[in-house]
Design a protein around this motif. Structure first.
Motif, mmCIF file in Angstrom:
data_model
loop_
_atom_site.group_PDB
_atom_site.id
_atom_site.type_symbol
_atom_site.label_atom_id
_atom_site.label_comp_id
_atom_site.label_asym_id
_atom_site.label_seq_id
_atom_site.Cartn_x
_atom_site.Cartn_y
_atom_site.Cartn_z
ATOM 1 N N ALA A 79 -6.500 -0.134 26.056
ATOM 2 C CA ALA A 79 -5.072 0.412 25.484
ATOM 3 C C ALA A 79 -4.419 -0.627 24.781
ATOM 4 O O ALA A 79 -3.952 -0.081 23.703
ATOM 5 N N ARG A 80 -4.187 -1.609 25.385
ATOM 6 C CA ARG A 80 -3.430 -2.791 24.633
ATOM 7 C C ARG A 80 -4.366 -2.952 23.036
ATOM 8 O O ARG A 80 -3.530 -3.018 22.132
ATOM 9 N N ALA A 81 -5.496 -3.231 23.149
ATOM 10 C CA ALA A 81 -6.376 -3.322 22.272
ATOM 11 C C ALA A 81 -6.139 -2.247 21.067
ATOM 12 O O ALA A 81 -5.920 -2.742 19.786
ATOM 13 N N VAL A 82 -6.052 -1.161 21.482
ATOM 14 C CA VAL A 82 -6.052 0.079 20.560
ATOM 15 C C VAL A 82 -4.702 -0.025 19.819
ATOM 16 O O VAL A 82 -4.614 0.033 18.512
ATOM 17 N N ILE A 83 -3.644 -0.364 20.614
ATOM 18 C CA ILE A 83 -2.176 -0.522 19.908
ATOM 19 C C ILE A 83 -2.287 -1.711 19.055
ATOM 20 O O ILE A 83 -1.759 -1.664 17.941
ATOM 21 N N GLU A 84 -2.664 -2.984 19.397
ATOM 22 C CA GLU A 84 -2.748 -3.870 18.403
ATOM 23 C C GLU A 84 -3.672 -3.767 17.499
ATOM 24 O O GLU A 84 -3.172 -4.132 16.181
ATOM 25 N N GLY A 85 -4.780 -3.002 17.669
ATOM 26 C CA GLY A 85 -5.775 -3.038 16.260
ATOM 27 C C GLY A 85 -5.026 -2.264 15.461
ATOM 28 O O GLY A 85 -4.940 -2.228 14.000
ATOM 29 N N ILE A 86 -4.217 -0.921 15.696
ATOM 30 C CA ILE A 86 -3.808 -0.082 14.863
ATOM 31 C C ILE A 86 -2.400 -0.973 13.939
ATOM 32 O O ILE A 86 -2.419 -0.833 12.721
ATOM 33 N N THR A 87 -1.822 -1.625 14.625
ATOM 34 C CA THR A 87 -0.779 -2.546 14.168
ATOM 35 C C THR A 87 -1.187 -3.749 13.054
ATOM 36 O O THR A 87 -0.651 -3.985 12.148
ATOM 37 N N PHE A 88 -2.472 -4.334 13.702
ATOM 38 C CA PHE A 88 -3.109 -5.311 12.876
ATOM 39 C C PHE A 88 -3.496 -4.580 11.493
ATOM 40 O O PHE A 88 -3.527 -5.027 10.434
ATOM 41 N N SER A 89 -4.099 -3.393 11.483
ATOM 42 C CA SER A 89 -4.654 -2.644 10.517
ATOM 43 C C SER A 89 -3.284 -2.269 9.607
ATOM 44 O O SER A 89 -3.310 -2.705 8.196
ATOM 45 N N LEU A 90 -2.334 -2.047 10.033
ATOM 46 C CA LEU A 90 -0.772 -1.848 9.207
ATOM 47 C C LEU A 90 -0.552 -3.071 8.548
ATOM 48 O O LEU A 90 -0.039 -3.181 7.314
ATOM 49 N N ASN A 91 -0.751 -4.129 9.182
ATOM 50 C CA ASN A 91 -0.499 -5.661 8.918
ATOM 51 C C ASN A 91 -1.316 -6.005 7.581
ATOM 52 O O ASN A 91 -0.638 -6.937 6.950
ATOM 53 N N GLU A 92 -2.349 -5.305 7.436
ATOM 54 C CA GLU A 92 -3.276 -5.777 6.271
ATOM 55 C C GLU A 92 -2.132 -5.266 5.005
ATOM 56 O O GLU A 92 -2.396 -6.079 4.081
ATOM 57 N N SER A 93 -1.834 -4.208 5.158
ATOM 58 C CA SER A 93 -0.732 -3.745 3.991
ATOM 59 C C SER A 93 0.520 -4.459 3.742
ATOM 60 O O SER A 93 0.556 -5.073 2.809
ATOM 61 N N ILE A 94 1.056 -4.986 4.947
ATOM 62 C CA ILE A 94 2.112 -5.964 4.747
ATOM 63 C C ILE A 94 1.660 -7.348 4.167
ATOM 64 O O ILE A 94 2.422 -7.778 3.408
ATOM 65 N N THR A 95 0.515 -7.632 4.395
ATOM 66 C CA THR A 95 0.107 -8.885 4.138
ATOM 67 C C THR A 95 -0.272 -8.788 2.354
ATOM 68 O O THR A 95 0.166 -9.793 1.782
ATOM 69 N N ILE A 96 -0.570 -7.581 2.032
ATOM 70 C CA ILE A 96 -1.057 -7.634 0.487
ATOM 71 C C ILE A 96 0.307 -7.404 -0.204
ATOM 72 O O ILE A 96 0.401 -8.119 -1.384
#
Length: 499
Positions: free
Chosen positions: A370-387
């Motif tokens: 469950a934690r990996a899913v929450i973190e993975g969603i947030t990592f994916s959104l962070n790809e946009s933040i990084t761009i």
């Protein structure tokens, strides 16, 4: 007291907000309508359903709020983007509307890139040709339903059609027009170059107006059906993401929004239309005059969480899952998840990629996953933040809305992964509030949307990043970013085995 109304025409329902001069919601009503999927990949709606349900929602919100209808001064719209509503010369609907989440137009997208050229398309529209946009749908109708296309006099987007039916005024505003893939977003005109290259009559494109433009008052028959007076002023409105940004106060440089619904959106304010992102993120005109916004999309954000809950924890509530997941460690005891359940959009426009859990061992529990899913969603959104950050833009703070803002634990994870303070709003109302703010400014209550936001937007809490946790997440993010490239070929090979 005087009021304005914000109408948010969504994919599954229309939501109406009745708002006073202080930004307080005094009434709200939602009316659902059906979605039609006659074939795999098709997604359509009957525009008449939008009219019927919007009228019903307006009538019900007035009745339940128990206010004098003559105290309503104005209304405006937010709406689902990209949908195609074709009208004949008498402004009658020619076929059911093809929606933003319809995926039948892959061939047309390739045709656009081949006939126009990818670089030329980006230089004009600042966006790639994707199935969701309106232009590929128009080409599909031309190719497969020529008898319909030959009758077409103009096209509108969903909320613009509802506004036309309410006022008799045909127009499209810039924030929605930017999502058609036919607008020269810098010059704010329909692109003759694109129309010529694709053999589309530019006369099909409707007149363009600003989001705050006054377009008329309610037609007598609409006033009678809703209970509103014919004196109610109607303003053009904006695309749902643009209106969501207005409601969250994303109206100046450095302001960014994170929205976690079924999909996830990172949206940042941009003052110019000149930055180059090579199509990695969407680039649209804002509903705020003479400005833009940059948007990255994770296709299966909240959907990934919902999938996990449905599959592994159906008896547990959202809050219980997040609470138990927070008992796991940062990095979920060495477990990573990529939220590619239905493909991905940003920064990988890849319909074939699929999700992975990486690093599983026998010690992992359900709550590590469950934690990996929450973190993975947030990592994916962070790809946009990084761009966005790599373009030289500042991300001073992030307003978090949607499912990710409902949990203190998830808010902290966002702050740590984004390495940015996170704002939680006191009364989150989404795009409908942005539409109401456009109406409030149109009625002269405020001189600008920024002034309106200073009254309407109220921050309940600011969550600061924690330095040590942010450092760990920075290292994990580097590992996360390797997963796409190292699983892409495997997923291509597995594609033939999918149902």
């Amino acid at each position: 007291m005087e009021y304005v109304i914000g109408i948010d025409l969504g994919t599954s329902a229309v939501k109406v907000l009745l708002v006073d001069k202080n930004g307080r919601v005094k009434g709200e009503w939602t009316e659902p309508y059906p979605l039609y999927q006659p074939r795999s990949g098709y997604s359509e709606q009957n525009p008449e359903d939008w009219i019927e349900k919007t009228i019903a929602a307006l009538k019900n919100v007035l009745q339940t709020a128990k206010i004098d209808p003559h105290s309503v001064r104005g209304l405006s719209f937010s709406g689902q983007m990209h949908g195609l509503v074709l009208l004949n010369e008498k402004h009658e609907v020619l076929r059911e509307a093809i929606l933003w989440n319809d995926t039948r137009t892959t061939e047309e997208c390739r045709e656009i890139e081949e006939r126009v050229g990818k670089e030329k398309l980006l230089s004009i529209t600042q966006n790639r040709a994707l199935e969701g946009f309106t232009l590929p749908k128009l080409l599909w109708v031309k190719k497969y339903e020529p008898h319909i296309y030959e009758q077409a006099h103009t096209f509108l987007l969903p909320k613009d059609y509802v506004r036309f039916r309410f006022t008799g005024h045909v127009a499209m505003e810039y924030s929605d027009a930017a999502g058609t893939l036919l607008l020269d977003i810098r010059n704010k005109v329909w692109s003759r170059q694109l129309c010529h290259a694709l053999d589309i009559d530019i006369g099909l494109c409707p007149p363009l107006v600003e989001s705050a433009a006054y377009v008329g008052t309610l037609l007598p028959e609409v006033a009678e059906q809703t209970g509103l007076p014919t004196t109610v002023k109607v303003f053009a409105g904006g695309a749902d993401n643009a209106c969501g940004a207005i409601g969250a106060g994303i109206l100046s440089e450095g302001r960014t929004m994170c929205s976690i619904g079924t999909s996830g959106v990172i949206l940042a304010y941009e003052q110019t239309g000149n930055k180059q992102f090579a199509g990695k993120v969407h680039y649209f005109n804002h509903a705020n005059p003479n400005s833009y916004y940059i948007m990255g999309v994770t296709l299966a954000a909240g959907y990934s969480f919902e999938w996990f809950k449905r599959t592994f924890a159906p008896e547990d509530s959202f809050s219980e899952i997040v609470k138990r997941a927070s008992e796991s460690t940062i990095g979920a005891n060495g477990l990573l998840f990529t939220p590619y359940l239905v493909g991905e959009r940003t920064p990988y426009a890849d319909a074939n990629i699929r999700s992975s859990f990486i690093g599983i061992d026998a010690s992992h529990t359900k709550w590590d996953f469950a934690r990996a899913v929450i973190e993975g969603i947030t990592f994916s959104l962070n790809e946009s933040i990084t761009i966005i950050k790599e373009s030289g833009k500042q991300v001073k703070s992030v307003v978090s809305v949607g499912g990710g803002a409902k949990s203190q634990e998830w808010l902290q994870i966002q702050a740590n992964i984004f390495d940015t303070p996170i704002e939680k709003l006191k009364n989150e109302q989404g795009p409908g509030m942005g539409a109401a703010m456009i109406a409030a400014c149109g009625c002269g209550w405020f001189t600008s949307l920024e002034e309106c936001a200073s009254v309407f937007k109220q921050v309940e809490q600011i969550v600061e990043p924690r330095e040590e946790e942010t450092k760990l997440y920075r290292e994990l993010f580097l590992v996360y970013r390797q997963i796409y490239s190292q699983t892409k070929e495997i997923n291509e090979q597995l594609k033939k085995l999918r149902k």
